[in-house]
Scaffold this motif. Structure first.
Motif, short mmCIF file in Angstrom:
data_model
loop_
_atom_site.label_atom_id
_atom_site.label_comp_id
_atom_site.label_asym_id
_atom_site.label_seq_id
_atom_site.Cartn_x
_atom_site.Cartn_y
_atom_site.Cartn_z
N MET A 1 0.84 -1.18 0.00
CA MET A 1 0.00 0.00 0.00
C MET A 1 0.89 1.24 0.00
O MET A 1 1.85 1.32 0.74
N ARG A 2 0.54 2.18 -0.83
CA ARG A 2 1.37 3.38 -0.95
C ARG A 2 1.09 4.37 0.18
O ARG A 2 0.01 4.38 0.75
N ARG A 3 2.05 5.19 0.47
CA ARG A 3 1.91 6.23 1.48
C ARG A 3 1.09 7.37 0.87
O ARG A 3 1.32 7.76 -0.27
N PRO A 4 0.13 7.92 1.62
CA PRO A 4 -0.67 9.02 1.07
C PRO A 4 0.19 10.28 0.87
O PRO A 4 1.16 10.49 1.60
N THR A 5 -0.20 11.08 -0.09
CA THR A 5 0.50 12.34 -0.33
C THR A 5 0.12 13.34 0.75
O THR A 5 -0.88 13.17 1.46
N GLU A 6 0.89 14.39 0.86
CA GLU A 6 0.58 15.44 1.82
C GLU A 6 -0.80 16.05 1.53
O GLU A 6 -1.55 16.37 2.45
N ALA A 7 -1.13 16.18 0.25
CA ALA A 7 -2.45 16.73 -0.12
C ALA A 7 -3.57 15.80 0.35
O ALA A 7 -4.61 16.27 0.84
N GLU A 8 -3.36 14.49 0.24
CA GLU A 8 -4.37 13.54 0.70
C GLU A 8 -4.50 13.56 2.22
O GLU A 8 -5.61 13.48 2.76
N ILE A 9 -3.38 13.70 2.90
CA ILE A 9 -3.41 13.79 4.36
C ILE A 9 -4.13 15.07 4.77
O ILE A 9 -4.97 15.05 5.67
N GLN A 10 -3.83 16.17 4.11
CA GLN A 10 -4.49 17.44 4.43
C GLN A 10 -6.00 17.33 4.21
O GLN A 10 -6.79 17.82 5.02
N GLU A 11 -6.40 16.68 3.14
CA GLU A 11 -7.82 16.49 2.86
C GLU A 11 -8.49 15.67 3.96
O GLU A 11 -9.59 16.00 4.41
N ALA A 12 -7.81 14.63 4.44
CA ALA A 12 -8.36 13.80 5.51
C ALA A 12 -8.48 14.59 6.81
O ALA A 12 -9.47 14.47 7.53
N VAL A 13 -7.49 15.43 7.10
CA VAL A 13 -7.53 16.26 8.30
C VAL A 13 -8.69 17.25 8.22
O VAL A 13 -9.43 17.44 9.19
N GLU A 14 -8.86 17.86 7.07
CA GLU A 14 -9.96 18.82 6.91
C GLU A 14 -11.32 18.12 7.02
O GLU A 14 -12.27 18.68 7.57
N TYR A 15 -11.42 16.91 6.53
CA TYR A 15 -12.66 16.13 6.66
C TYR A 15 -12.94 15.86 8.14
O TYR A 15 -14.07 16.01 8.61
N ALA A 16 -11.90 15.45 8.87
CA ALA A 16 -12.05 15.20 10.31
C ALA A 16 -12.45 16.48 11.03
O ALA A 16 -13.34 16.47 11.90
N ARG A 17 -11.82 17.60 10.67
CA ARG A 17 -12.14 18.89 11.30
C ARG A 17 -13.61 19.26 11.05
O ARG A 17 -14.32 19.67 11.96
N ALA A 18 -14.09 19.07 9.83
CA ALA A 18 -15.47 19.39 9.49
C ALA A 18 -16.45 18.46 10.21
O ALA A 18 -17.48 18.92 10.71
N SER A 19 -16.11 17.19 10.29
CA SER A 19 -16.98 16.23 10.98
C SER A 19 -17.12 16.59 12.45
O SER A 19 -18.22 16.57 13.01
N LEU A 20 -16.00 16.93 13.07
CA LEU A 20 -16.04 17.33 14.48
C LEU A 20 -16.80 18.65 14.66
O LEU A 20 -17.55 18.81 15.62
N ALA A 21 -16.61 19.58 13.74
CA ALA A 21 -17.29 20.87 13.83
C ALA A 21 -18.80 20.71 13.78
O ALA A 21 -19.53 21.43 14.47
N MET A 22 -19.28 19.75 13.01
CA MET A 22 -20.73 19.52 12.95
C MET A 22 -21.26 19.06 14.30
O MET A 22 -22.44 19.26 14.59
N GLU A 23 -20.40 18.47 15.11
CA GLU A 23 -20.79 18.04 16.46
C GLU A 23 -20.47 19.10 17.51
O GLU A 23 -20.66 18.88 18.70
#
Length: 59
Positions: A1-23
């Motif tokens: 399995m390949r290592r995610p790019t920094e852009a993919e990691i940033q996207e995942a972090v922003e998704y987590a931030r948005a999910s938490l913000a909704m709560e």
């Protein structure tokens, strides 16, 4: 399995931030660092879960 790019990691972090913000919860710097460490394969799944549980019970 390949290592995610920094852009993919940033996207995942922003998704987590948005999910938490909704709560009505913030994504702390410590939690973000933990997410980045796991996605960057610096820690194992088991270590991620252990540390995430510690964060959840502390906050």
């Amino acid at each position: 399995m390949r290592r995610p790019t920094e852009a993919e990691i940033q996207e995942a972090v922003e998704y987590a931030r948005a999910s938490l913000a909704m709560e009505g919860l913030p994504l702390t710097a410590e939690a973000e660092a933990l997410i980045r460490a796991r996605l960057g394969r610096q820690i194992s799944d088991a270590e991620f879960l252990r540390r995430a549980k510690e964060l959840a019970t502390r906050e």
